[in-house]
Write a protein that holds these residues in place. Structure first.
Motif, PDB file in Angstrom:
ATOM      1  N   UNK A  56       0.106  -2.717  11.211  1.00 19.88           N
ATOM      2  CA  UNK A  56       1.466  -2.255  10.906  1.00 19.88           C
ATOM      3  C   UNK A  56       1.744  -2.321   9.430  1.00 19.88           C
ATOM      4  N   UNK A  57       1.194  -3.394   8.932  1.00 23.15           N
ATOM      5  CA  UNK A  57       1.330  -3.736   7.479  1.00 23.15           C
ATOM      6  C   UNK A  57       0.775  -2.463   6.465  1.00 23.15           C
ATOM      7  N   UNK A  58      -0.414  -2.302   6.928  1.00 22.77           N
ATOM      8  CA  UNK A  58      -1.253  -1.363   6.381  1.00 22.77           C
ATOM      9  C   UNK A  58      -0.664   0.272   6.425  1.00 22.77           C
ATOM     10  N   UNK A  66       5.680  -2.970   0.220  1.00 24.81           N
ATOM     11  CA  UNK A  66       4.333  -4.044   0.019  1.00 24.81           C
ATOM     12  C   UNK A  66       5.112  -5.577   0.149  1.00 24.81           C
ATOM     13  N   UNK A  67       6.088  -5.794  -0.576  1.00 23.39           N
ATOM     14  CA  UNK A  67       6.957  -6.954  -0.381  1.00 23.39           C
ATOM     15  C   UNK A  67       7.340  -7.230   1.118  1.00 23.39           C
ATOM     16  N   UNK A  68       7.595  -6.142   1.576  1.00 22.05           N
ATOM     17  CA  UNK A  68       8.532  -6.479   2.905  1.00 22.05           C
ATOM     18  C   UNK A  68       7.302  -6.861   4.081  1.00 22.05           C
ATOM     19  N   UNK A  69       6.125  -6.071   3.808  1.00 23.75           N
ATOM     20  CA  UNK A  69       5.111  -6.630   4.562  1.00 23.75           C
ATOM     21  C   UNK A  69       4.067  -7.861   4.295  1.00 23.75           C
ATOM     22  N   UNK A  70       4.425  -8.339   3.142  1.00 29.24           N
ATOM     23  CA  UNK A  70       3.664  -9.387   2.579  1.00 29.24           C
ATOM     24  C   UNK A  70       3.692 -10.804   3.626  1.00 29.24           C
ATOM     25  N   UNK A  71       4.689 -11.064   3.943  1.00 25.85           N
ATOM     26  CA  UNK A  71       4.872 -12.075   5.082  1.00 25.85           C
ATOM     27  C   UNK A  71       4.136 -11.835   6.204  1.00 25.85           C
ATOM     28  N   UNK A  72       3.880 -10.526   6.677  1.00 26.83           N
ATOM     29  CA  UNK A  72       3.031 -10.407   7.728  1.00 26.83           C
ATOM     30  C   UNK A  72       1.312 -10.609   7.539  1.00 26.83           C
ATOM     31  N   UNK A  73       1.172  -9.987   6.324  1.00 26.86           N
ATOM     32  CA  UNK A  73      -0.351 -10.158   5.798  1.00 26.86           C
ATOM     33  C   UNK A  73      -0.480 -11.695   5.646  1.00 26.86           C
ATOM     34  N   UNK A  74       0.439 -12.589   5.092  1.00 27.97           N
ATOM     35  CA  UNK A  74      -0.003 -13.761   5.006  1.00 27.97           C
ATOM     36  C   UNK A  74       0.010 -14.653   6.425  1.00 27.97           C
ATOM     37  N   UNK A 120       2.506   0.690   6.781  1.00 27.47           N
ATOM     38  CA  UNK A 120       3.875   0.632   5.980  1.00 27.47           C
ATOM     39  C   UNK A 120       3.623   1.033   4.673  1.00 27.47           C
ATOM     40  N   UNK A 121       2.670   0.501   4.213  1.00 31.21           N
ATOM     41  CA  UNK A 121       2.232   0.507   2.701  1.00 31.21           C
ATOM     42  C   UNK A 121       1.770   1.857   2.348  1.00 31.21           C
ATOM     43  N   UNK A 122       0.996   2.500   3.367  1.00 32.92           N
ATOM     44  CA  UNK A 122       0.286   3.956   2.950  1.00 32.92           C
ATOM     45  C   UNK A 122       1.474   4.915   3.505  1.00 32.92           C
ATOM     46  N   UNK A 123       2.656   4.532   4.092  1.00 32.44           N
ATOM     47  CA  UNK A 123       3.421   5.606   4.472  1.00 32.44           C
ATOM     48  C   UNK A 123       2.847   6.483   5.667  1.00 32.44           C
ATOM     49  N   UNK A 124       2.185   5.722   6.508  1.00 31.59           N
ATOM     50  CA  UNK A 124       1.469   6.590   7.818  1.00 31.59           C
ATOM     51  C   UNK A 124       1.890   6.038   8.995  1.00 31.59           C
ATOM     52  N   UNK A 125       2.544   7.084   9.943  1.00 29.14           N
ATOM     53  CA  UNK A 125       2.946   6.671  11.228  1.00 29.14           C
ATOM     54  C   UNK A 125       4.261   5.369  10.898  1.00 29.14           C
ATOM     55  N   UNK A 126       5.112   5.709  10.062  1.00 28.62           N
ATOM     56  CA  UNK A 126       6.047   4.461   9.760  1.00 28.62           C
ATOM     57  C   UNK A 126       6.693   3.929  11.141  1.00 28.62           C
ATOM     58  N   UNK A 127       7.007   5.007  11.916  1.00 29.58           N
ATOM     59  CA  UNK A 127       8.054   4.376  12.990  1.00 29.58           C
ATOM     60  C   UNK A 127       7.243   3.515  13.914  1.00 29.58           C
ATOM     61  N   UNK A 170       4.629   1.672  13.023  1.00 25.82           N
ATOM     62  CA  UNK A 170       4.277   0.573  12.416  1.00 25.82           C
ATOM     63  C   UNK A 170       5.348  -0.381  12.360  1.00 25.82           C
ATOM     64  N   UNK A 171       6.771   0.072  12.093  1.00 26.78           N
ATOM     65  CA  UNK A 171       7.823  -0.779  12.267  1.00 26.78           C
ATOM     66  C   UNK A 171       8.139  -1.440  13.492  1.00 26.78           C
ATOM     67  N   UNK A 172       7.994  -0.518  14.621  1.00 28.45           N
ATOM     68  CA  UNK A 172       8.043  -0.936  15.861  1.00 28.45           C
ATOM     69  C   UNK A 172       7.095  -1.884  16.322  1.00 28.45           C
ATOM     70  N   UNK A 173       5.770  -1.884  15.642  1.00 27.99           N
ATOM     71  CA  UNK A 173       4.852  -2.932  16.058  1.00 27.99           C
ATOM     72  C   UNK A 173       5.067  -4.291  15.357  1.00 27.99           C
ATOM     73  N   UNK A 174       5.653  -4.122  14.146  1.00 25.88           N
ATOM     74  CA  UNK A 174       5.926  -5.237  13.494  1.00 25.88           C
ATOM     75  C   UNK A 174       7.305  -5.869  13.917  1.00 25.88           C
TER      76      UNK A 174
END
Length: 310
Positions: free
Chosen positions: A120-122, A71-79, A124-131, A133-137
């Motif tokens: 991508x943030x969603x 959650x903390x890793x993607x919080x900058x993208x959410x903000x 990562x948080x839910x651990x769905x399609x992480x590869x 998501x990380x590529x998109x971010x």
């Protein structure tokens, strides 16, 4: 033929304690027990005791560390996505006026960033399609660096290297075994891939602290913290006591983030507020990457792992 073994006795008939000569009166040159009075050994014993106590008292937190870290890793993208939506007109004006984006392209650029960051943030948080998501971010980090013209800004560059390191930690944390796409071709196993991603992730994570150390006015206190922090960063990079050095960096960065990037104390109309808020949430993302490192450990390519082998 008799099965009894004849034992030769000494001619004098007296008792011989070592009839076969197994005793060795010479001092051994091999391993010796550690001297408990040695100061270094006392430090090691204290460190082992402290680690055991910390492990005991932090057990309730450990199951929640991966979720907190992600959650903390993607919080900058959410903000950032919230800021683009709430400042849509200002963002368009900047891109069109200063970056010379055509009218339609500026809208598409902002919309694509928002969609990729939220999706991508969603994931990562839910651990769905992480590869994916990380590529998109990662693509968002690159697009913004080029689109906003910040690619040659050293502070921005170092911070985003650390954010990329955090994303690689997420990728390592969620790595799973996949079937080989092309049979017969040499491929890396899951373990090999994971240890290389962990190595890249933990090395990239420390660039934020390097940027912090060379920014702002110097003082004795700042020099001391920078020196100790640089030592902890080096330990994280080489993987020596990586969990404890990463935990120390989490503590230091969290304290300094609140003290230095206190955007809530700045008036909402002040231009510095947005910069402080951006730095604050980016630092939180790197803290999240360090938390994942504390949870997972440094991986196979580290001093800690080699010590177990040798």
């Amino acid at each position: 033929m008799s099965s009894r073994v004849h034992i030769a006795r000494p001619a004098s008939g007296g008792y011989q304690p070592d009839p076969h000569g197994f005793a060795n009166s010479r001092p051994s040159s091999g391993y010796r027990a550690a001297n408990p009075d040695d100061p270094i050994e006392k430090i090691r014993a204290f460190a082992r005791t402290a680690e055991d106590q910390i492990d005991i008292y932090t057990q309730p937190l450990k199951p929640h560390l991966p979720a907190v870290g992600r959650f903390l890793i993607v919080v900058t993208f959410l903000e950032d996505s919230l800021r683009i939506v709430s400042q849509w007109g200002d963002q368009l004006w900047y891109l069109q006026k200063h970056r010379h984006f055509p009218w339609g392209l500026s809208h598409l650029f902002l919309a694509l960033n928002v969609v990729l960051m939220l999706a991508g943030s969603g994931a990562v948080i839910t651990k769905k399609h992480t590869e994916y998501a990380v590529g998109g971010l990662l693509s968002v980090v690159i697009m913004q660096a080029v689109g906003y013209g910040l690619i040659f800004d050293l502070n921005f560059f170092l911070r985003n290297l650390s954010v990329i390191g955090g994303l690689l930690m997420v990728f390592s944390d969620s790595m799973y075994t996949r079937k080989t796409l092309f049979a017969g071709l040499p491929t890396l196993s899951e373990t090999d891939r994971k240890k290389y991603f962990l190595l890249a992730g933990r090395v990239l994570l420390i660039f934020l602290f390097i940027g912090f150390a060379f920014r702002g006015k110097w003082s004795i206190g700042r020099a001391f913290v920078s020196l100790v922090g640089f030592a902890a960063c080096t330990m994280v990079a080489v993987g020596f006591k990586a969990k404890w050095s990463a935990a120390f960096l989490v503590l230091v960065l969290s304290i300094f983030n609140v003290l230095i990037n206190n955007w809530w104390s700045v008036h909402s109309a002040h231009p510095q507020r947005d910069f402080l808020k951006y730095d604050f949430f980016q630092t939180l993302s790197i803290v999240g990457g360090l938390i994942l490192l504390v949870n997972m450990g440094p991986g196979g390519l580290s001093v800690d792992e080699k010590k177990k082998t040798y």
